[in-house]
Motif scaffolding. Structure first.
Motif, PDB file in Angstrom:
ATOM      1  N   ARG A  60       0.867  -1.187   0.000  1.00  0.00           N
ATOM      2  CA  ARG A  60       0.000   0.000   0.000  1.00  0.00           C
ATOM      3  C   ARG A  60       0.897   1.228   0.000  1.00  0.00           C
ATOM      4  NH1 ARG A  60      -2.320  -0.036   4.956  1.00  0.00           N
ATOM      5  NH2 ARG A  60      -1.185   1.791   5.698  1.00  0.00           N
ATOM      6  N   TYR A  61       0.530   2.206  -0.792  1.00  0.00           N
ATOM      7  CA  TYR A  61       1.290   3.452  -0.851  1.00  0.00           C
ATOM      8  C   TYR A  61       0.404   4.573  -0.319  1.00  0.00           C
ATOM      9  CZ  TYR A  61       4.530   0.858  -3.774  1.00  0.00           C
ATOM     10  OH  TYR A  61       5.430  -0.062  -4.247  1.00  0.00           O
ATOM     11  N   ASP A  62       0.857   5.219   0.750  1.00  0.00           N
ATOM     12  CA  ASP A  62       0.132   6.316   1.377  1.00  0.00           C
ATOM     13  C   ASP A  62       0.809   7.632   1.022  1.00  0.00           C
ATOM     14  OD1 ASP A  62      -1.559   4.476   2.609  1.00  0.00           O
ATOM     15  OD2 ASP A  62      -0.292   4.341   4.393  1.00  0.00           O
ATOM     16  N   THR A  72      -4.471  13.838   0.954  1.00  0.00           N
ATOM     17  CA  THR A  72      -3.984  12.472   1.169  1.00  0.00           C
ATOM     18  C   THR A  72      -4.676  11.541   0.183  1.00  0.00           C
ATOM     19  OG1 THR A  72      -5.688  11.986   2.828  1.00  0.00           O
ATOM     20  CG2 THR A  72      -3.574  12.838   3.634  1.00  0.00           C
ATOM     21  N   SER A 124      -4.332   7.075  -1.141  1.00  0.00           N
ATOM     22  CA  SER A 124      -3.644   5.786  -1.027  1.00  0.00           C
ATOM     23  C   SER A 124      -3.998   4.904  -2.218  1.00  0.00           C
ATOM     24  CB  SER A 124      -4.045   5.058   0.263  1.00  0.00           C
ATOM     25  OG  SER A 124      -3.620   5.761   1.397  1.00  0.00           O
ATOM     26  N   ARG A 155       0.836  11.902   1.057  1.00  0.00           N
ATOM     27  CA  ARG A 155       0.349  13.100   1.747  1.00  0.00           C
ATOM     28  C   ARG A 155       1.178  14.295   1.299  1.00  0.00           C
ATOM     29  NH1 ARG A 155       0.524  16.552   6.196  1.00  0.00           N
ATOM     30  NH2 ARG A 155      -1.494  16.847   7.237  1.00  0.00           N
TER      31      ARG A 155
END
Length: 197
Positions: free
Chosen positions: A122-124, A150, A152, A126
């Motif tokens: 998973r790529y978060d 933000t 994801s 911000r």
């Protein structure tokens, strides 16, 4: 060795070859939009200069995108903000520009899990930006506006490097779409004294 045993081994072998072939088939390429704001009219500011300051810290697990969030903000400032005055200045401060990779636990176990491509990462993302301006004239006006976004996304364990890069590029592009809208509105509201009409 009985004929039934040989037949079972042959069928099992054929199934494994077919499954491995399915795992190794080429993936259709993922297309990503470039980070570009040239289709928007520039915001003319009554300042002599616009400076970009990258004050973001690089977090642990930062992922590498073809265009990083920080680079995308700098491109946004270059394409959207214009210094059209004779005095004063504006500053774009990048407070956060993170794109963190978070490994995911495999959802499918056992033999089935061996042949299943689960979501593995998973790529978060911000991005937080503050824009401040100071305009001098008969009176000095100062102000600032902030925005953060933000988003994801996840990728499968068998994703190709090219498709991973395109997925991350699209994530950054979508975050910048959101940020562009928020900063545009914030500038026109909070920094209206510096916006040339």
């Amino acid at each position: 060795m009985t004929r039934l045993f040989v037949l079972r081994r042959s069928v099992l072998g054929a199934m494994m070859v077919a499954a491995l072939a399915a795992c190794s088939t080429s993936q259709p390429p993922v297309t990503a939009r470039p980070v570009d704001f040239s289709n928007y009219a520039p915001i003319m500011l009554s300042v002599a200069s616009v400076n970009v300051v990258d004050a973001a810290r690089i977090p642990a697990g930062q992922a590498a995108a073809p265009v990083s969030p920080s680079q995308a903000v700098q491109l946004w400032a270059q394409q959207r903000l214009r210094a059209a005055g004779t005095g004063g200045s504006a500053r774009v401060t990048i407070k956060d520009a993170s794109l963190v990779a978070v490994p995911l636990q495999k959802a499918t176990s056992g033999v089935k899990g061996y042949f299943t491509n689960d979501q593995a990462m998973r790529y978060d993302g911000r991005i937080e930006v503050e824009i401040s301006a100071e305009v001098s004239g008969a009176a000095t006006h100062r102000g600032s506006t902030k925005a953060f976004v933000t988003r994801s996304t996840t990728t499968a364990e068998n994703i190709t490097p090219a498709n991973r890069d395109a997925t991350l590029q699209e994530l950054v592009s979508r975050m910048m779409d959101d940020l562009n809208a928020r900063l545009d509105g914030g500038i026109r509201k909070d920094l209206s004294f510096a916006v040339m009409r």
